[in-house]
Design a protein around this motif. Structure first.
Motif, short mmCIF file in Angstrom:
data_model
loop_
_atom_site.label_atom_id
_atom_site.label_comp_id
_atom_site.label_asym_id
_atom_site.label_seq_id
_atom_site.Cartn_x
_atom_site.Cartn_y
_atom_site.Cartn_z
N ASP A 184 -3.20 41.29 -47.96
CA ASP A 184 -2.02 40.44 -48.12
C ASP A 184 -1.04 40.55 -46.96
N VAL A 185 -1.41 41.26 -45.89
CA VAL A 185 -0.53 41.44 -44.74
C VAL A 185 -1.02 40.57 -43.59
N PRO A 186 -0.19 39.65 -43.09
CA PRO A 186 -0.60 38.82 -41.96
C PRO A 186 -0.54 39.59 -40.65
N ALA A 187 -1.24 39.10 -39.65
CA ALA A 187 -1.24 39.77 -38.35
C ALA A 187 -1.32 38.74 -37.23
N ALA A 188 -0.82 39.15 -36.07
CA ALA A 188 -0.91 38.35 -34.86
C ALA A 188 -1.50 39.22 -33.75
N VAL A 189 -2.31 38.61 -32.90
CA VAL A 189 -2.99 39.34 -31.83
C VAL A 189 -2.47 38.82 -30.49
N GLU A 190 -2.01 39.75 -29.66
CA GLU A 190 -1.47 39.41 -28.34
C GLU A 190 -2.35 39.99 -27.24
N LEU A 191 -2.74 39.13 -26.30
CA LEU A 191 -3.44 39.58 -25.11
C LEU A 191 -2.56 39.38 -23.89
N PRO A 192 -2.76 40.19 -22.84
CA PRO A 192 -1.98 39.99 -21.62
C PRO A 192 -2.16 38.58 -21.08
N ARG A 193 -1.09 38.04 -20.53
CA ARG A 193 -1.15 36.65 -20.06
C ARG A 193 -2.20 36.46 -18.98
N GLU A 194 -2.47 37.49 -18.19
CA GLU A 194 -3.47 37.30 -17.13
C GLU A 194 -4.86 37.07 -17.67
N LEU A 195 -5.11 37.48 -18.93
CA LEU A 195 -6.40 37.25 -19.55
C LEU A 195 -6.48 35.89 -20.24
N LEU A 196 -5.37 35.16 -20.26
CA LEU A 196 -5.32 33.88 -20.95
C LEU A 196 -5.27 32.71 -19.98
N ARG A 197 -5.66 32.95 -18.75
CA ARG A 197 -5.66 31.88 -17.76
C ARG A 197 -7.09 31.36 -17.58
N GLY A 198 -7.19 30.06 -17.33
CA GLY A 198 -8.51 29.46 -17.14
C GLY A 198 -9.36 29.53 -18.40
N ASP A 199 -10.62 29.89 -18.23
CA ASP A 199 -11.54 29.96 -19.36
C ASP A 199 -11.18 31.07 -20.34
N GLY A 200 -10.41 32.05 -19.89
CA GLY A 200 -10.04 33.16 -20.76
C GLY A 200 -9.24 32.72 -21.96
N LEU A 201 -8.40 31.71 -21.80
CA LEU A 201 -7.60 31.21 -22.91
C LEU A 201 -8.50 30.66 -24.01
N ASP A 202 -9.43 29.81 -23.64
CA ASP A 202 -10.33 29.22 -24.64
C ASP A 202 -11.15 30.30 -25.35
N GLU A 203 -11.61 31.28 -24.60
CA GLU A 203 -12.42 32.34 -25.21
C GLU A 203 -11.63 33.12 -26.25
#
Length: 285
Positions: free
Chosen positions: A117-136
């Motif tokens: 019953d506890v929600p969660a959010a997952v954060e990755l470093p922004r450098e890993l979310l550039r280009g194809d990394g974001l979609d993955e």
């Protein structure tokens, strides 16, 4: 009838103990309780606390006080999850925010240890979310019960993503129906340049409105808008369905000041003009 429009209900997570506010935990707890009992309480989310400060939080809360709703912020990754959940047992755990460099590993740890019953959010470093990394990363999270989390500011200029980078995240989530929260740099409603630091801050109204866009160019244009009048007019024209879509997407953001966003909304005519009292400023706490 609520004095807080649905667009802003539960939007402002109380990050008073985090930079740049850095309010001592012993002061943050009573200040949060003031927020939770004030006329604007419906706008306020849980008190956010890092894993390393849960002992302080327990001491400040006191056993006889009402149970606090606490959001656990875990910058140290999955290794912090089990101990933090145990240390947070005295509180009502409103959510977990887990920073990681491996989305699959984080999802596996949350699946294993997080109460259902506890929600969660997952954060990755922004450098890993550039280009194809974001979609993955977004593809991993969309197959899980967890939100994405994106950092929209910090203590240096490089911590603030530009419009294109943030638009890529927002539209990537929108295309997948993936909810998200943001953190840092969103104290004010409208995009602006900080007159002291020179940092370019996104406005939380800009982000709310951009949550409707599935096209990156359109989202970036909304994020770049610097007119409070234009943004307030757009908010006033939202339909009930659009408000639901926005808040199912952009669920909350952490702010070290609850007063600033409320003051901005009142100044734009988006909150009732007469309030029984104003939220306590940082100086008053």
């Amino acid at each position: 009838m609520s004095r807080i429009p649905a667009l802003f209900q539960g939007l402002f997570d109380d990050a008073a103990v985090f930079p740049p506010g850095n309010l001592p935990v012993a002061e943050a707890v009573p200040a949060h309780r003031v927020h939770r009992s004030a006329w604007y309480a419906e706008a306020v989310g849980p008190l956010l606390c890092g894993a390393g400060r849960l002992g302080e939080l327990a001491g400040a809360a006191g056993a006889a006080d009402p149970v606090l709703r606490v959001g656990l912020v875990l910058p140290g990754g999955s290794a912090e999850l089990g101990p933090a959940l145990a240390a947070a047992a005295p509180f009502e755990i409103a959510g977990v925010e887990l920073a990681t460099r491996d989305a699959r590993e984080a999802v596996a740890a949350l699946d294993l240890l997080l109460p259902p019953d506890v929600p969660a959010a997952v954060e990755l470093p922004r450098e890993l979310l550039r280009g194809d990394g974001l979609d993955e990363v977004l593809d991993v999270l969309v197959d899980s019960p967890y939100r994405a989390k994106f950092r929209t500011g910090g203590l240096v200029a490089g911590a603030f993503p530009d419009e294109q980078e943030l638009a890529a995240f927002l539209t990537g989530c929108a295309q997948r129906g993936l909810p998200y929260k943001c953190t840092a740099g969103l104290h004010n409603a409208v995009r602006h340049t900080d007159p002291v630091t020179g940092f370019e801050h996104h406005g939380f109204l800009n982000v709310l409105l951009a949550a409707l866009a599935t096209d990156r160019t359109a989202a970036a244009e909304v994020l770049a808008e610097r007119s409070g009048e234009v943004l307030a007019k757009a908010v006033g024209e939202l339909t009930g369905h659009q408000v639901t879509v926005i808040r199912n997407s952009f669920t909350a953001f952490g702010t070290c000041s609850i007063a600033e966003p409320l003051d901005d909304l009142a100044g734009l005519g988006l909150l009732p003009p007469s309030s029984p009292h104003q939220p306590p400023s940082q100086e008053d706490r």
